[in-house]
Enzyme design. Structure first.
Site, PDB file in Angstrom:
ATOM      1  CE1 TYR A 182       7.399   0.121  -5.144  1.00 42.68           C
ATOM      2  CE2 TYR A 182       7.387  -1.310  -7.062  1.00 42.68           C
ATOM      3  CZ  TYR A 182       7.352  -1.143  -5.695  1.00 42.68           C
ATOM      4  OH  TYR A 182       7.264  -2.249  -4.885  1.00 42.68           O
ATOM      5  CE  LYS A 221       7.761   6.836   9.457  1.00 35.63           C
ATOM      6  NZ  LYS A 221       7.356   6.289  10.781  1.00 35.63           N
ATOM      7  CG  ASP A 281       5.334   3.774  12.077  1.00 31.96           C
ATOM      8  OD1 ASP A 281       4.426   4.497  11.615  1.00 31.96           O
ATOM      9  OD2 ASP A 281       6.186   4.200  12.892  1.00 31.96           O
ATOM     10  CG  ASP A 297       5.251  -3.878  -2.576  1.00 35.59           C
ATOM     11  OD1 ASP A 297       4.598  -4.842  -3.009  1.00 35.59           O
ATOM     12  OD2 ASP A 297       6.485  -3.928  -2.348  1.00 35.59           O
ATOM     13  CG  ASP A 310       3.383  -9.094   0.229  1.00 37.42           C
ATOM     14  OD1 ASP A 310       2.707  -8.845  -0.794  1.00 37.42           O
ATOM     15  OD2 ASP A 310       4.458  -9.730   0.205  1.00 37.42           O
TER      16      ASP A 310
HETATM   17  C1  IPM Z   1       3.554  -6.571  -6.034  1.00 31.49           C
HETATM   18  C2  IPM Z   1       4.912  -7.147  -6.145  1.00 31.49           C
HETATM   19  C3  IPM Z   1       5.776  -6.321  -7.060  1.00 31.49           C
HETATM   20  C4  IPM Z   1       5.833  -4.904  -6.556  1.00 31.49           C
HETATM   21  C5  IPM Z   1       7.151  -6.936  -7.199  1.00 31.49           C
HETATM   22  C6  IPM Z   1       7.085  -8.224  -7.978  1.00 31.49           C
HETATM   23  C7  IPM Z   1       8.182  -6.020  -7.723  1.00 31.49           C
HETATM   24  O1  IPM Z   1       5.480  -7.271  -4.901  1.00 31.49           O
HETATM   25  O2  IPM Z   1       2.841  -6.498  -7.048  1.00 31.49           O
HETATM   26  O3  IPM Z   1       3.146  -6.228  -4.939  1.00 31.49           O
HETATM   27  O4  IPM Z   1       6.540  -4.569  -5.621  1.00 31.49           O
HETATM   28  O5  IPM Z   1       5.133  -4.075  -7.121  1.00 31.49           O
HETATM   29 MG    MG Z   2       4.254  -6.751  -3.357  1.00 33.77          MG
END
Ligand code: IPM
Ligand code: MG
Length: 358
Positions: A138, A189, A222, A246, A250
């Site tokens: 990022y 990785k 992975d 990230d 999730d």
């Molecule tokens: C998170 C989100 C963000 C990220 C998105 C909204 C770009 O997925 O905070 O995990 O990837 O940082």
């Molecule tokens: Mg995210």
């Protein structure tokens, strides 16, 4: 009396709804505690601001936030504005200049919430993901040339610096050291990415030597997804690059029952600028304005904010109230399969805070 100035920024979608709920619960925390006050200032930055002014926030936005003790942030993103504009125009435009380089994402199965993993009832899944939040994938470095031509080229360059990796490793080892199991998994990785990720591994090993009481291991990203599903109990604290974390966060949120309850904190550990606290779920336009957004993630992140400010008893009281409420399925919002509204859940958490005898 201790006083903290809080910048409250609902942003987009359900952000303003959950931040309003969070501010309400925090006011009850203040009332209940009696030892500190919170002074909230609202900010209307976000996609509506963009439609009026052509920017997501003023050019000196990040500087305006410096005088606050913390930022409570809702969500960013709108269906009619490209995601990279909204995200880079607001969230990353705050995180990067304020050097909130440690993104902390605790994941637990709260009482009353069902994990999709059949062997997990609660204690087997209790993780904290530490996400590198300032560089890596990022970094925003790259470019695009010869647009639309057959020779078009596009590049996103992942930058890792020794200083950046060292500071996130130290943060993660320290955090792991403060938890009962003192256990850290470094996600990598380096089998495929042979420059930056190899340096990442080397620095992890160097920093590990500073924390002899922390047990640590290294896991390819992975394989880590598999371990999170198959052996969740072998994991405690995780450190990973910006993009790896990230994705893993999730997965972690889903395994803990819902993205609707997952909190995050963008921390500036040196405290030379405010840290920012937000629910992970995002703007959720499908349910915006319906009054059914789950405020639990915001309450949890508000508890992280209180803890960061040094108000640990208040933070713990808020989390106990949250857990009392999640334990009752009648107080679950639709993302958890229930019928409760944001209002009902907020009222219940405020009532639990008021009723707390500790
Ligand atoms: C998170 C989100 C963000 C990220 C998105 C909204 C770009 O997925 O905070 O995990 O990837 O940082
Ligand atoms: Mg995210």
């Amino acid at each position: 009396m201790r006083n903290y100035r809080i910048a409250a920024m609902g942003g987009d979608g359900i952000g303003p709804e959950v931040i309003a709920a969070g501010v309400e619960a925090l006011r009850v925390c203040v009332e209940r505690d009696g030892g500190f006050t919170l002074d909230f200032t609202d900010f209307d930055w976000g996609s509506d601001y963009y439609r009026k002014h052509g920017v997501m926030m003023p050019a000196d936005g990040a500087d305006q936030l410096r005088k606050f003790d913390a930022i409570l942030f809702g969500a960013v993103g709108a269906p009619d504005i490209p995601d990279h504009v909204t995200l880079w125009g607001l969230r990353l435009a705050i995180c990067q200049p304020l050097d909130q380089y440690a993104n902390v994402r605790p994941t637990r199965v709260l009482p009353g919430i069902t994990s999709p993993l059949r062997n997990v009832t609660g204690p087997e899944l209790d993780w904290v993901i530490v996400r590198e939040n300032s560089e890596g994938e990022y970094s925003g470095v790259g470019g695009r040339a010869h647009r639309g031509l057959p020779i078009e080229v596009a590049q996103d360059v992942s930058i890792m610096t020794r200083a950046g990796v060292q500071r996130i490793m130290r943060y993660a080892f320290r955090l792991a050291q403060g938890r009962p199991r003192k256990l850290l998994t470094v996600v990598t990785k380096s089998n495929a990415q042979r420059h930056a990720m190899v340096m990442w591994d080397e620095i992890a090993a160097e920093v590990a030597a500073e924390f002899p009481d922390v047990t640590w291991d290294k896991m390819l990203v992975d394989a880590m997804t598999m371990r999170m599903v198959i052996k969740p109990g072998t994991i405690d604290t995780i450190v990973a690059s910006n993009l790896h974390a990230d994705i893993l966060s999730d997965l972690a949120a889903a395994l803990a029952g819902s993205l609707g309850i997952a909190p995050t904190a963008n921390i500036n550990p040196e405290r030379d600028a405010p840290s920012m606290f937000e629910p992970i779920h995002g703007s959720a336009f499908d349910i915006t304005g319906k009054g059914i957004a789950n405020p639990i993630a915001t309450f949890w992140t508000a508890a992280m904010m209180l803890e960061h400010l040094g108000e640990k008893p208040a933070a713990e009281r808020l989390m106990r109230a949250v857990e009392r409420v999640t334990a009752d399925p009648a107080l679950h919002t639709p993302d958890l399969g229930g019928k409760a509204t944001t209002r009902q859940v907020t009222d219940a958490v405020c009532a639990a805070l008021r009723a707390a005898n500790d």
